[in-house]
Design an enzyme around this catalytic site. Structure first.
Site, short mmCIF file in Angstrom:
data_model
loop_
_atom_site.label_atom_id
_atom_site.label_comp_id
_atom_site.label_asym_id
_atom_site.label_seq_id
_atom_site.Cartn_x
_atom_site.Cartn_y
_atom_site.Cartn_z
N LYS A 89 43.51 3.59 1.69
CA LYS A 89 42.88 5.19 2.27
C LYS A 89 44.40 5.24 3.63
CE LYS A 89 40.97 7.80 6.67
NZ LYS A 89 40.56 7.77 7.01
N LEU A 149 34.84 9.77 12.76
CA LEU A 149 34.92 10.77 11.42
C LEU A 149 35.43 10.01 10.16
CD1 LEU A 149 33.84 14.17 12.15
CD2 LEU A 149 32.75 12.58 12.20
N PRO A 150 35.24 10.19 9.02
CA PRO A 150 35.80 9.06 7.96
C PRO A 150 37.40 10.15 7.76
CG PRO A 150 33.38 9.74 7.18
CD PRO A 150 34.01 10.77 8.89
N THR A 207 40.56 8.03 11.79
CA THR A 207 42.05 7.83 11.16
C THR A 207 42.28 8.90 10.35
OG1 THR A 207 41.66 5.11 10.92
CG2 THR A 207 43.12 6.44 9.68
N LYS A 229 49.75 4.49 14.21
CA LYS A 229 48.57 3.52 13.16
C LYS A 229 48.99 3.58 11.07
CE LYS A 229 44.31 2.53 11.41
NZ LYS A 229 43.67 1.67 12.11
P1 NAD Z 1 31.91 5.63 8.20
O1 NAD Z 1 32.19 6.01 6.91
O2 NAD Z 1 31.20 4.09 8.59
O3 NAD Z 1 31.61 6.51 9.09
C1 NAD Z 1 31.48 7.67 9.20
C2 NAD Z 1 29.92 8.74 9.98
O4 NAD Z 1 30.80 9.74 10.35
C3 NAD Z 1 29.51 8.39 8.98
O5 NAD Z 1 27.90 7.73 9.75
C4 NAD Z 1 29.03 10.11 8.62
O6 NAD Z 1 27.64 10.00 8.59
C5 NAD Z 1 29.57 10.17 9.82
N1 NAD Z 1 30.07 11.59 9.39
C6 NAD Z 1 30.54 12.36 8.80
N2 NAD Z 1 30.89 13.61 9.12
C7 NAD Z 1 30.24 14.22 9.94
C8 NAD Z 1 29.93 15.43 10.26
N3 NAD Z 1 30.36 17.13 9.98
N4 NAD Z 1 29.42 15.59 11.27
C9 NAD Z 1 28.55 13.79 12.25
N5 NAD Z 1 28.92 12.71 11.82
C10 NAD Z 1 29.88 12.53 10.70
O7 NAD Z 1 33.46 5.11 8.40
P2 NAD Z 1 34.07 3.76 9.75
O8 NAD Z 1 34.28 2.83 9.36
O9 NAD Z 1 33.58 4.06 10.23
O10 NAD Z 1 35.01 5.10 10.56
C11 NAD Z 1 35.53 5.89 10.65
C12 NAD Z 1 37.02 6.14 11.34
O11 NAD Z 1 37.96 4.50 11.52
C13 NAD Z 1 37.76 5.73 9.55
O12 NAD Z 1 39.00 7.47 10.17
C14 NAD Z 1 38.22 4.93 9.43
O13 NAD Z 1 39.63 5.64 8.46
C15 NAD Z 1 38.58 4.54 11.32
N6 NAD Z 1 38.96 2.76 10.46
C16 NAD Z 1 37.47 2.51 10.16
C17 NAD Z 1 37.88 0.64 10.50
C18 NAD Z 1 36.44 -0.58 9.88
O14 NAD Z 1 36.91 -1.13 9.84
N7 NAD Z 1 36.10 0.50 9.43
C19 NAD Z 1 39.07 0.74 11.80
C20 NAD Z 1 40.33 1.38 11.64
C21 NAD Z 1 39.89 2.34 11.95
#
Ligand code: NAD
Length: 297
Positions: A247, A65-66, A97, A172
């Site tokens: 972030k 999740l975000p 994260t 992290k």
């Molecule tokens: P994203 O915004 O693409 O995906 C998050 C998903 O969570 C969305 O599809 C959203 O609809 C869903 N969501 C939000 N609240 C929800 C709920 N209550 N129930 C169900 N679904 C819900 O984000 P991401 O890029 O996939 O990143 C996810 C996590 O991983 C973050 O914490 C980010 O910091 C971390 N991260 C991302 C990357 C990257 O390169 N994108 C790399 C390492 C870590």
């Protein structure tokens, strides 16, 4: 094969869930965005009507999740917290994260509910998520870590046990703060050399083979054209977004305050990334911070 509930099918979560499906696990998925669920279902996952539906009867729940508030609401204080739903002995794996304090609060509530909790943020980006080569930085007991390892092995290549609950998030934050310092330092050096007329490719190779060598120079050169496959050579598209670096640096700054651990280099890098984001480059790869230097005159 395990029954796994997967919650959060965004840029990272969807390819991670698909790797679990490919490995033969029984995966029930939920996201607020219906098209994301449909994509997972097309690849063999089962649609769940809610997070509770995905978690019911699951051996493992993975959340992606975000931010911390979403994780807290999911497990602890939303309308139907998952810790009231998960069967006894189930394991919740949070790969989002988030701040370590929230991970620790969620971990303590898990113990009280008779379920296990591991914080397992990832490194490796969307490419690593698709390829199943992520690094997982885990916090939790050794026993719970051993239980989640086979599941994480399907989605990652390097699975680390950093320490007790919250240690994965702390590792992290430390790693990404260091990465920001290495990237901004590399940009400074390359920009200065280029202004003096040096070929950035030649200077990069000199520093890569010398005492300034680092990950950015090895695999992620920020100058367009120096490395064919780096985001810099693709208009800074893809890769790891500046927004996410900002972030993660916010989480690192919070941690430094809580611990009274000075991070002057991390603070400088955070200021640079915040400025870069404010100039409208939040969605570009984080190596695009080079343009902040190049645009200075
Ligand atoms: P994203 O915004 O693409 O995906 C998050 C998903 O969570 C969305 O599809 C959203 O609809 C869903 N969501 C939000 N609240 C929800 C709920 N209550 N129930 C169900 N679904 C819900 O984000 P991401 O890029 O996939 O990143 C996810 C996590 O991983 C973050 O914490 C980010 O910091 C971390 N991260 C991302 C990357 C990257 O390169 N994108 C790399 C390492 C870590």
């Amino acid at each position: 094969m395990a029954r796994i509930g997967f919650i959060g099918l965004g840029n990272m979560g969807l390819p991670m869930a698909l790797n679990l499906v490919k490995a033969g696990h029984d995966v029930a998925v939920f996201d607020l965005v219906e098209s994301a669920i449909a994509e997972a279902v097309a690849a063999g996952a089962q649609a769940a009507p809610s997070a509770v539906g995905a978690a019911t009867d699951a051996d493992f729940v993975v959340s992606m999740l975000p931010a911390g508030e979403h994780v807290r609401a999911l497990y602890l204080d939303g309308d139907t917290p998952l810790f009231g739903v998960l069967k006894s002995g189930a394991v919740a794996i949070d790969s989002s994260t988030i701040d370590a304090a929230t991970a620790q609060a969620v971990g303590a509530a898990a113990v009280a509910a008779g379920v296990a909790f591991i914080d397992a943020p990832v490194s490796g980006g969307t490419a690593g998520a698709a390829a199943g080569t992520l690094s997982f930085l885990c916090g939790g007991s050794a026993e719970d870590f051993a239980r989640v390892q086979p599941v994480l092995d399907v989605m990652g290549k390097n699975i680390f046990h950093a320490g007790a609950t919250g240690a994965g998030q702390i590792a992290k934050a430390c790693n990404n703060m260091l990465l920001s310092v290495l990237m901004t330092g590399t940009c400074e050096a390359l920009n200065m050399g280029a202004k003096a007329g040096l070929d950035p490719a030649v200077l990069s190779e000199i520093m890569r083979q010398s005492s300034g060598g680092n990950w950015a120079l090895n695999v992620y050169n920020p100058v367009p054209g120096v490395m064919e496959n780096a985001p810099a050579s693709k208009g800074y598209a893809g890769g790891f977004m500046t927004d996410l670096m900002v972030k993660d640096l916010g989480l690192a700054m919070d941690l430094s305050q809580q611990l009274n651990a000075p991070v002057p280099m991390g603070s400088q890098a955070r200021a640079l990334y915040s400025m870069h984001k404010a100039k409208g480059h939040g969605r570009l790869d984080f190596s695009s911070v080079l343009t902040l230097y190049a645009d200075a005159d």
